[in-house]
Design a protein around this motif. Structure first.
Motif, mmCIF file in Angstrom:
data_model
loop_
_atom_site.group_PDB
_atom_site.id
_atom_site.type_symbol
_atom_site.label_atom_id
_atom_site.label_comp_id
_atom_site.label_asym_id
_atom_site.label_seq_id
_atom_site.Cartn_x
_atom_site.Cartn_y
_atom_site.Cartn_z
ATOM 1 N N ARG A 416 0.848 -1.191 0.000
ATOM 2 C CA ARG A 416 0.000 0.000 0.000
ATOM 3 C C ARG A 416 0.883 1.241 0.000
ATOM 4 O O ARG A 416 1.808 1.364 0.797
ATOM 5 C CB ARG A 416 -0.913 0.004 1.217
ATOM 6 N N THR A 417 0.607 2.161 -0.919
ATOM 7 C CA THR A 417 1.396 3.379 -1.007
ATOM 8 C C THR A 417 0.907 4.402 0.019
ATOM 9 O O THR A 417 -0.088 4.185 0.714
ATOM 10 C CB THR A 417 1.303 3.992 -2.412
ATOM 11 N N GLU A 418 1.604 5.536 0.054
ATOM 12 C CA GLU A 418 1.262 6.612 0.987
ATOM 13 C C GLU A 418 -0.157 7.126 0.732
ATOM 14 O O GLU A 418 -0.860 7.536 1.656
ATOM 15 C CB GLU A 418 2.264 7.755 0.810
ATOM 16 N N MET A 422 -2.832 0.286 -3.922
ATOM 17 C CA MET A 422 -2.026 -0.935 -3.897
ATOM 18 C C MET A 422 -1.203 -1.003 -5.180
ATOM 19 O O MET A 422 -1.697 -0.679 -6.264
ATOM 20 C CB MET A 422 -2.912 -2.174 -3.772
ATOM 21 N N THR A 423 0.053 -1.447 -5.062
ATOM 22 C CA THR A 423 0.915 -1.558 -6.241
ATOM 23 C C THR A 423 1.790 -2.794 -6.123
ATOM 24 O O THR A 423 2.183 -3.190 -5.023
ATOM 25 C CB THR A 423 1.806 -0.312 -6.394
ATOM 26 N N ASP A 424 2.072 -3.431 -7.282
ATOM 27 C CA ASP A 424 2.939 -4.614 -7.279
ATOM 28 C C ASP A 424 4.309 -4.298 -7.888
ATOM 29 O O ASP A 424 5.058 -5.191 -8.255
ATOM 30 C CB ASP A 424 2.291 -5.784 -8.010
ATOM 31 N N SER A 425 4.615 -3.010 -8.012
ATOM 32 C CA SER A 425 5.958 -2.578 -8.426
ATOM 33 C C SER A 425 6.168 -1.166 -7.898
ATOM 34 O O SER A 425 5.202 -0.436 -7.640
ATOM 35 C CB SER A 425 6.120 -2.608 -9.949
ATOM 36 N N ILE A 426 7.432 -0.776 -7.735
ATOM 37 C CA ILE A 426 7.718 0.572 -7.235
ATOM 38 C C ILE A 426 8.698 1.267 -8.171
ATOM 39 O O ILE A 426 9.657 0.664 -8.651
ATOM 40 C CB ILE A 426 8.270 0.547 -5.794
#
Length: 550
Positions: A416-418, A422-426
């Motif tokens: 979970r980002t700020e 939701m993300t599966d890469s950064i």
């Protein structure tokens, strides 16, 4: 008042005033430019980097860096944050800087695959490494690193290490003989021996003979200048704590590493001393080199390869400065890491007498001292004990790098980002500071299962002993102890062979117990690398009760 009575400034004073105003404007212009660059970089970083969650700042100046530095188990802190914020998160660093922490096997594999090109040494690491060891394998990056590593690789092949096994045994039996003498002079058939210094002596003499055909003689009580300097690190824990605060500030301003402190002066002195030793060894080896006898074998030794690489026509040429730097690095690596691991092994075996007994039974049942190939393949419980020590007690607890290009790192599970998405890469922007918490990954409950914190060599003996998540970790035997990628430890097989050989000789011949009982507390002391120390002991003392196995 008459106009003629008003004092007028002299031409010189007027010029001084104009010049000072001009200098002030120039200074203001530079300050404005610096601020503009900093703000532009910060904005770019924020726009191009996935904004992750993370723990709050506990110190306005240090972020959470001081908490990590002063903790006896920073790995547990990293793991706790991973549980709360996900497998990738940010932590506040010194003076407002932010670091991105990777606790995901897939992300770490991606990171290490791009190490030394996309992810490089931080300015602080480069400054400290160059000051202590010169521009050798630890300092170099990119093409220079590839060239230096390729030149040294033959010295750490299986064939080369196979020939060095007798050197490992020789050092171990020298220690055994000395301990026999100590025990014989005691009245109760045992003695309290401070084992960490002995492991230091074994490691130093071994790398001296195996790497450079030089016997430091520390197992015979000789005090070489380099051993005295090595032993100095960690003896003054108060000074070490002060110096660590200095290093924290230097992470934001690497230039201050030029300021002399007790620790930087020690490193400088150590560098000079190791340089003098390296010069002497190289001069002697060049003089003694006989091109007609054993040249091919000599070129596979560490010092032989270094001498060969000095030639202007060498395919992988190294300058004299680089050659001396390699010798400094190998002296440090041969001394520090193996001695720390051996000390932890004796501590854990003293805490777990059932494991010690089972290991001794395997070694005695095998009979004669095994060859290098038998050490690798025919002693499964010894292998399990060694790798469990390497899992629980990696000499290096974390690994930091700087991104010099934008990147996108895949994750094996979403975070979970700020902003709550939701993300599966950064996304990683150039200039990002990255951290891989080695000990946290090696001991993670999420990766290694519910007994991850326990000393259980049996996990290495069965197919299901290492869980599915641990199998995703790409490193030697699913460990990050030797890191991974282009900068994975070149001396890994050398270190493991020495570790097994010394442990085998000592456990076959002696029984080890904690001097004050199995629950004796052990803490982390600051040497060149973190070392174990029995609570209450001076320096890096680890006194164990040792008696002969009859």
């Amino acid at each position: 008042m008459k106009i003629s009575s008003i004092p007028l400034p002299s031409p010189l004073g007027l010029w001084t005033t104009v010049r000072s105003v001009g200098a002030f404007k120039v200074a203001c212009s530079f300050a404005a430019l610096w601020a503009f660059v900093k703000i532009s970089r910060a904005l770019r970083w924020r726009l191009k980097t996935t904004q992750l969650r993370g723990p709050p700042r506990t110190s306005l100046m240090y972020g959470v860096s001081h908490d990590l530095a002063s903790s006896q188990d920073s790995g547990a802190m990293y793991e706790r944050w991973a549980t709360e914020y996900g497998v990738a998160y940010t932590i506040p660093g010194v003076l407002g800087r932010t670091r991105i922490v990777l606790c995901d096997p897939r992300a770490i594999a991606h990171f290490y695959a791009r190490e030394t090109w996309t992810y490089v040494q931080t300015p602080l690491s480069l400054a400290l490494l160059e000051a202590a060891f010169g521009r050798g394998l630890l300092w170099s990056q990119g093409e220079a690193h590839r060239r230096q590593r390729k030149a040294l690789t033959p010295a750490f092949s299986n064939a080369a290490i196979r020939k060095l096994t007798s050197v490992f045994y020789d050092s171990a039996y020298k220690a055994k003989g000395a301990w026999d003498t100590i025990i014989e002079s005691s009245k109760d058939g045992g003695a309290v021996i401070e084992v960490q210094n002995w492991m230091n002596h074994i490691s130093l003499d071994t790398i001296g003979i195996a790497g450079f055909s030089h016997d430091f003689g520390s197992l015979h009580g000789e005090r070489a200048s380099v051993t005295e300097l090595f032993d100095t690190f960690g003896n003054n824990q108060q000074a070490s704590a002060v110096n660590y605060v200095f290093i924290l500030i230097a992470s934001a301003f690497p230039i201050i590493t030029k300021i002399p402190t007790q620790r930087t002066n020690l490193f400088k002195k150590l560098s000079v001393t190791m340089g003098e030793i390296s010069d002497d060894l190289l001069t002697r080896s060049r003089r003694e080199k006989d091109v007609n006898v054993g040249e091919r074998d000599e070129e596979k030794s560490i010092i032989g390869l270094l001498i060969k690489s000095e030639g202007q026509d060498a395919e992988l040429h190294m300058s004299e400065e680089e050659v001396v730097a390699q010798m400094k690095v190998l002296l440090l690596a041969g001394y520090e890491t193996t001695s720390i691991s051996l000390t932890w092994a004796l501590i854990e075996l003293s805490r777990h007498l059932d494991v010690q007994t089972r290991l001794r039974e395997e070694l005695l049942a095998f009979g004669a001292d095994p060859t290098y190939d038998q050490l690798k393949a025919n002693l499964p419980y010894l292998d399990a004990v060694v790798h469990e020590i390497l899992r629980l007690h990696p000499p290096l607890g974390e690994f930091s790098r700087l991104a010099v290009a934008d990147d996108v790192i895949p994750l094996s599970e979403s975070v979970r980002t700020e902003s709550g998405e939701m993300t599966d890469s950064i996304s990683i922007a150039k200039g990002s500071l990255m951290v891989v918490p080695i000990k946290a990954i090696n001991c993670s409950l999420a990766i290694w299962g519910p007994n991850a914190k326990e000393f259980k060599p049996d996990r290495w003996l069965t197919e299901d002993g290492i869980g599915g998540k641990a199998k995703e970790v790409q490193g030697h035997r699913h460990l990050l102890t030797f890191v991974d990628g282009p900068r994975a430890c070149l001396g890994k097989d050398f270190a493991i062979a020495e570790f097994k050989t010394v442990l085998l000789v000592l456990v076959k011949n002696f029984v080890f117990e904690m001097r004050d009982g199995p629950d004796t507390p052990v803490e982390i002391a600051r040497g060149i690398l973190p070392r174990p120390r029995v609570v209450g002991e001076d320096g890096i003392g680890v006194p164990l009760r040792v008696r002969r196995y009859e």
